[in-house]
Design a protein around this motif. Structure first.
Motif, PDB file in Angstrom:
ATOM      1  N   LYS A   1     -17.693  10.548   4.202  1.00  0.00           N
ATOM      2  CA  LYS A   1     -17.749   9.110   4.472  1.00  0.00           C
ATOM      3  C   LYS A   1     -16.823   8.329   3.556  1.00  0.00           C
ATOM      4  CE  LYS A   1     -22.381   9.177   6.473  1.00  0.00           C
ATOM      5  NZ  LYS A   1     -23.744   8.604   6.461  1.00  0.00           N
ATOM      6  N   MET A   2     -15.552   8.637   3.693  1.00  0.00           N
ATOM      7  CA  MET A   2     -14.532   7.956   2.898  1.00  0.00           C
ATOM      8  C   MET A   2     -13.377   7.528   3.799  1.00  0.00           C
ATOM      9  SD  MET A   2     -12.548   9.197  -0.578  1.00  0.00           S
ATOM     10  CE  MET A   2     -13.711   8.441  -1.734  1.00  0.00           C
ATOM     11  N   VAL A   3     -12.743   6.430   3.411  1.00  0.00           N
ATOM     12  CA  VAL A   3     -11.654   5.813   4.161  1.00  0.00           C
ATOM     13  C   VAL A   3     -10.546   5.474   3.169  1.00  0.00           C
ATOM     14  CG1 VAL A   3     -11.020   3.705   5.415  1.00  0.00           C
ATOM     15  CG2 VAL A   3     -13.166   4.875   5.948  1.00  0.00           C
ATOM     16  N   SER A   4      -9.284   5.487   3.655  1.00  0.00           N
ATOM     17  CA  SER A   4      -8.161   5.148   2.778  1.00  0.00           C
ATOM     18  C   SER A   4      -7.286   4.067   3.383  1.00  0.00           C
ATOM     19  CB  SER A   4      -7.288   6.383   2.520  1.00  0.00           C
ATOM     20  OG  SER A   4      -7.968   7.352   1.788  1.00  0.00           O
ATOM     21  N   PHE A   5      -6.753   3.215   2.500  1.00  0.00           N
ATOM     22  CA  PHE A   5      -5.668   2.326   2.875  1.00  0.00           C
ATOM     23  C   PHE A   5      -4.365   3.023   2.507  1.00  0.00           C
ATOM     24  CE2 PHE A   5      -8.675  -1.401   1.818  1.00  0.00           C
ATOM     25  CZ  PHE A   5      -9.081  -1.508   3.145  1.00  0.00           C
ATOM     26  N   MET A   6      -3.500   3.229   3.484  1.00  0.00           N
ATOM     27  CA  MET A   6      -2.157   3.735   3.187  1.00  0.00           C
ATOM     28  C   MET A   6      -1.174   2.598   3.434  1.00  0.00           C
ATOM     29  SD  MET A   6      -1.785   6.589   6.260  1.00  0.00           S
ATOM     30  CE  MET A   6      -0.076   6.927   5.832  1.00  0.00           C
ATOM     31  N   ILE A   7      -0.485   2.208   2.361  1.00  0.00           N
ATOM     32  CA  ILE A   7       0.369   1.024   2.386  1.00  0.00           C
ATOM     33  C   ILE A   7       1.819   1.475   2.262  1.00  0.00           C
ATOM     34  CG2 ILE A   7       0.848  -1.200   1.282  1.00  0.00           C
ATOM     35  CD1 ILE A   7      -2.028  -1.104   0.151  1.00  0.00           C
ATOM     36  N   ASN A   8       2.561   1.349   3.360  1.00  0.00           N
ATOM     37  CA  ASN A   8       3.964   1.755   3.378  1.00  0.00           C
ATOM     38  C   ASN A   8       4.842   0.597   2.904  1.00  0.00           C
ATOM     39  OD1 ASN A   8       3.071   4.157   4.415  1.00  0.00           O
ATOM     40  ND2 ASN A   8       3.833   3.824   6.477  1.00  0.00           N
ATOM     41  N   VAL A   9       5.673   0.871   1.908  1.00  0.00           N
ATOM     42  CA  VAL A   9       6.432  -0.201   1.256  1.00  0.00           C
ATOM     43  C   VAL A   9       7.932   0.012   1.399  1.00  0.00           C
ATOM     44  CG1 VAL A   9       6.848  -1.442  -0.898  1.00  0.00           C
ATOM     45  CG2 VAL A   9       4.578  -0.481  -0.431  1.00  0.00           C
ATOM     46  N   ALA A  10       8.593  -0.909   2.101  1.00  0.00           N
ATOM     47  CA  ALA A  10      10.058  -0.946   2.160  1.00  0.00           C
ATOM     48  C   ALA A  10      10.552  -2.384   2.049  1.00  0.00           C
ATOM     49  CB  ALA A  10      10.556  -0.308   3.455  1.00  0.00           C
ATOM     50  N   TRP A  11       9.606  -3.320   2.034  1.00  0.00           N
ATOM     51  CA  TRP A  11       9.900  -4.759   1.937  1.00  0.00           C
ATOM     52  C   TRP A  11       8.607  -5.473   1.520  1.00  0.00           C
ATOM     53  CZ3 TRP A  11       9.671  -2.165   6.691  1.00  0.00           C
ATOM     54  CH2 TRP A  11       8.544  -2.466   7.481  1.00  0.00           C
ATOM     55  N   GLY A  12       8.635  -6.813   1.530  1.00  0.00           N
ATOM     56  CA  GLY A  12       7.417  -7.583   1.287  1.00  0.00           C
ATOM     57  C   GLY A  12       6.999  -7.689  -0.164  1.00  0.00           C
ATOM     58  N   ASN A  13       7.975  -7.734  -1.076  1.00  0.00           N
ATOM     59  CA  ASN A  13       7.661  -7.796  -2.510  1.00  0.00           C
ATOM     60  C   ASN A  13       6.707  -8.922  -2.872  1.00  0.00           C
ATOM     61  OD1 ASN A  13       9.682  -5.866  -2.396  1.00  0.00           O
ATOM     62  ND2 ASN A  13      10.707  -6.566  -4.263  1.00  0.00           N
ATOM     63  N   GLU A  14       6.868 -10.066  -2.215  1.00  0.00           N
ATOM     64  CA  GLU A  14       6.074 -11.243  -2.583  1.00  0.00           C
ATOM     65  C   GLU A  14       4.582 -11.075  -2.304  1.00  0.00           C
ATOM     66  OE1 GLU A  14       7.879 -12.315   1.540  1.00  0.00           O
ATOM     67  OE2 GLU A  14       8.236 -10.917  -0.122  1.00  0.00           O
ATOM     68  N   PHE A  15       4.234 -10.083  -1.490  1.00  0.00           N
ATOM     69  CA  PHE A  15       2.828  -9.900  -1.135  1.00  0.00           C
ATOM     70  C   PHE A  15       2.151  -8.775  -1.932  1.00  0.00           C
ATOM     71  CE2 PHE A  15       4.988 -11.334   2.842  1.00  0.00           C
ATOM     72  CZ  PHE A  15       4.463 -12.618   2.865  1.00  0.00           C
ATOM     73  N   ILE A  16       2.955  -8.014  -2.671  1.00  0.00           N
ATOM     74  CA  ILE A  16       2.408  -6.828  -3.327  1.00  0.00           C
ATOM     75  C   ILE A  16       1.428  -7.167  -4.443  1.00  0.00           C
ATOM     76  CG2 ILE A  16       3.001  -4.823  -4.751  1.00  0.00           C
ATOM     77  CD1 ILE A  16       5.492  -4.455  -3.010  1.00  0.00           C
TER      78      ILE A  16
END
Length: 336
Positions: A144-159
């Motif tokens: 019963k586990m879930v993951s967020f996988m966050i792919n980063v190639a842009w969007g610096n201001e939101f990190i």
């Protein structure tokens, strides 16, 4: 025969018995080493019928509490699904602790709910390694586990705002970094790493991997793998193909570099700028045990992130990294 002679005979026989037992201890020690002496003496002299009854009770209860492991499988739809370890009572350790509890409290027989059960995991017979190079879209549904996988190639201001939300919720995610982005943003990548998140490989220049020849596809993977090590000291284990574009050759090339290819179970499609409320609703409907939730550093995901965390937890699911979700290790132990 008078009483004095009878006493002498009994004492002599007792001495012979004890000497014989001690000789057995010494033989056992000679064979297995001094560390075995205590265990052998315990087994030799025991502690009576009552302790035997306690051991029998533990063995019966252990059989009831055993949870068998689940093997990894090559699923027709989901491809490689990792296994999930089983669980069983460690009878020897449980017995020793129960005996100690009896001695400390000077109580009589222990009831089942008073026994301090000790558990150990049972590894699955078939693991991801046994399945060969296959893509992975989800974890085992028993975990019963879930993951967020966050792919980063842009969007610096939101990190950083996303990192702050994850910090406040005590959630660790997995960030898959585009190599060309990493080369230009090492300090921001170090900030992600400093916050305790897992960092992995998203190729170097965000290509469609299935359209590349073997040498170029290999270079896309290895260039970022090397950069992760040089810039961040990361020993790369996972590869997320850009745009989810790959073929079997991609998976095999990644495997040759020691990487497993991972995709997603649920997509926020945040690059289309959906309303944060619609993202949260979508995740609430689709998320389940083992889900890998794809997102990017976008305004939609930044504003939906807390809501996603909330709906995941409302379903009784834990949040962890991709590494943790796809691991066969159990989440917790049952209460005794």
């Amino acid at each position: 025969m008078d009483r004095k002679k009878t006493t002498v005979i009994i004492v002599t026989l007792s001495s012979i018995l004890v000497l014989g037992q001690l000789s057995g201890v010494q033989s056992f020690v000679d064979r297995y080493g001094p560390a075995a002496k205590g265990q052998y003496a315990f087994e030799l002299f025991g502690s009576g019928q009552e302790d035997g009854a306690l051991l029998s009770m533990i063995k019966v209860e252990a059989e009831k509490r055993r949870v068998p492991p689940v093997d990894a499988v090559n699923d027709r739809v989901w491809k490689a699904i990792p296994g999930y370890n089983g669980l069983e009572v460690d009878i020897d350790k449980t017995y020793q602790r129960a005996l100690g509890l009896k001695k400390e409290s000077a109580r009589g027989n222990l009831a089942v709910d008073q026994i301090p059960f000790v558990y150990k995991e049972i590894p699955a017979k078939i693991t991801l390694d046994d399945l060969g190079p296959l893509p992975i879209y989800r974890g085992n549904p028993n975990k019963k586990m879930v993951s967020f996988m966050i792919n980063v190639a842009w969007g610096n201001e939101f990190i950083v705002p996303m990192l702050n939300t994850l910090d406040a919720a005590k959630v660790k995610a997995t960030f898959f970094l585009d190599g060309s982005w990493l080369k230009k943003n090492v300090e921001l990548a170090k900030e992600i790493q400093k916050r305790g998140h897992q960092i992995e490989n998203h190729a170097y220049s965000h290509p469609n991997m299935s359209q590349l020849n073997e040498s170029r596809a290999t270079l896309e993977i290895t260039k970022t793998k090397d950069l992760l090590k040089e810039s961040l000291g990361v020993d790369n284990k996972w590869f997320a193909p850009p745009s989810g574009d790959f073929n079997q050759n991609t998976v095999q090339l990644a495997a040759a570099q020691g990487l497993r290819t991972v995709l997603w179970t649920v997509d926020t499609v945040d690059w289309m700028n959906p309303l944060p409320s619609s993202v949260v609703t979508k995740i609430g409907k689709k998320v389940e045990a083992g889900s890998l939730i794809l997102m990017h550093p976008t305004k939609s995901s930044m504003n939906a992130l807390q809501g996603m965390i909330d709906v995941v937890r409302q379903k009784g699911l834990q949040l962890g990294t991709v590494e943790e979700t796809l691991s066969p290790a159990r989440l917790g132990k049952p209460q005794s």
